[in-house]
Design an enzyme around this catalytic site. Structure first.
Site, PDB file in Angstrom:
ATOM      1  N   SER A 146     116.688 -42.545   3.844  1.00 37.15           N
ATOM      2  CA  SER A 146     115.922 -43.591   4.519  1.00 37.15           C
ATOM      3  C   SER A 146     116.778 -44.162   5.640  1.00 37.15           C
ATOM      4  CB  SER A 146     115.566 -44.707   3.530  1.00 37.15           C
ATOM      5  OG  SER A 146     115.128 -45.874   4.214  1.00 37.15           O
ATOM      6  N   TYR A 159     118.585 -50.949  -2.630  1.00 32.92           N
ATOM      7  CA  TYR A 159     117.936 -49.736  -2.124  1.00 32.92           C
ATOM      8  C   TYR A 159     118.693 -49.179  -0.932  1.00 32.92           C
ATOM      9  CZ  TYR A 159     114.407 -46.721  -0.002  1.00 32.92           C
ATOM     10  OH  TYR A 159     113.750 -45.652   0.552  1.00 32.92           O
TER      11      TYR A 159
END
Length: 259
Positions: A146, A159
């Site tokens: 990501s 995250y």
């Protein structure tokens, strides 16, 4: 059918969204596809059926990547079914939405749960398929990261940190598994899936899409199919000279501003 005729691919977290798009694209290239899931059995089977409709064999298999025994069981079942494993896409992911300013909003248990799927799970699933890839003398692993790993933003600090760790894992594994097995990562920006729409709700989600379309250099809000193109490229014969890289696919969102 295509450039991946006869090959076998495992896509973790492949029931919906990006994983499903990757599975369909691999199937369209001629690969037999195993879709793994931890909860969405009906959706995983629907994705497998979409792959079969493209003319290849496909199966949905339950398996939590955070469980090493489950990873090994999936790899064994796929190899017994088709006699080989050529491709692994580590797409399964987990998060918890917590504002970055709320340092008390995350616990050690939150970090452990997110890392267990996003980092340890990718490691365990890779380890499980490596012996089968080495048997055929070839393998391609693609980890789905990501842009949170690059800018430290995203749904939570845990995250973002896990995706940074996944990028490093990609480089480490690319060294450890060469020359037979290539390991790369795709780093998506915004993707129009329920990963975003679920937590935000439809109105806020549509506002986000509009903002992304206005602010990215390419004026595009990414789709699962956009990212699947990059993932499958790194699995396919056109990327045989590429390992240890992170390929950013974000419509230019991570570019530095002009001036």
């Amino acid at each position: 059918m295509g450039s991946m005729d006869g090959k076998v691919a495992v896509v973790t977290g492949g029931a919906t969204g990006l994983g499903a798009a990757v599975g369909r694209r691999l199937a369209g290239r001629g690969a037999r596809v195993a879709i793994t899931y931890s909860r969405s059995a009906d959706e995983a089977e629907a994705t497998a059926e979409e792959c079969r409709a493209l003319g290849v064999d496909a199966v949905a298999l339950r398996g939590d990547v955070g469980d090493d025994a489950a990873c090994r069981a999936v790899a064994t079942e796929v190899a017994e079914r088709w006699g080989r494993i050529d491709v692994l896409v580590n797409n399964a992911g987990r998060t918890r939405i917590v504002p970055h300013s709320d340092l008390d909003g995350l616990t050690a248990e939150d970090f452990e749960a997110i890392y267990r799927t996003n980092v340890v799970g990718a490691y365990q699933m890779t380890r499980a398929v490596v012996p089968h890839m080495r048997e055929v003398g070839y393998g391609a692993v693609v980890n789905v990261s990501s842009t949170s790993s690059l800018d430290g933003e995203g749904s939570s600090i845990a995250y973002a940190a896990s995706k940074g760790a996944l990028n490093t894992l990609t480089v480490s594994l690319s060294r450890a598994l060469a020359p037979e097995i290539r390991v790369n990562a795709v780093v998506p920006g915004f993707i129009g899936t329920r990963w975003f729409s679920g937590p935000l709700g439809q109105e806020r989600y549509e506002e986000l899409v509009g903002r992304v379309e206005k602010t990215t250099p390419l004026r595009r809000a990414g789709t699962p199919e956009d990212i699947a193109v990059a993932v499958v490229f790194l699995c396919d014969e056109g990327a045989e000279h590429i390992t240890g890289t992170t390929l950013v696919s974000d419509a230019g969102a991570s570019l530095k501003p002009k001036g």
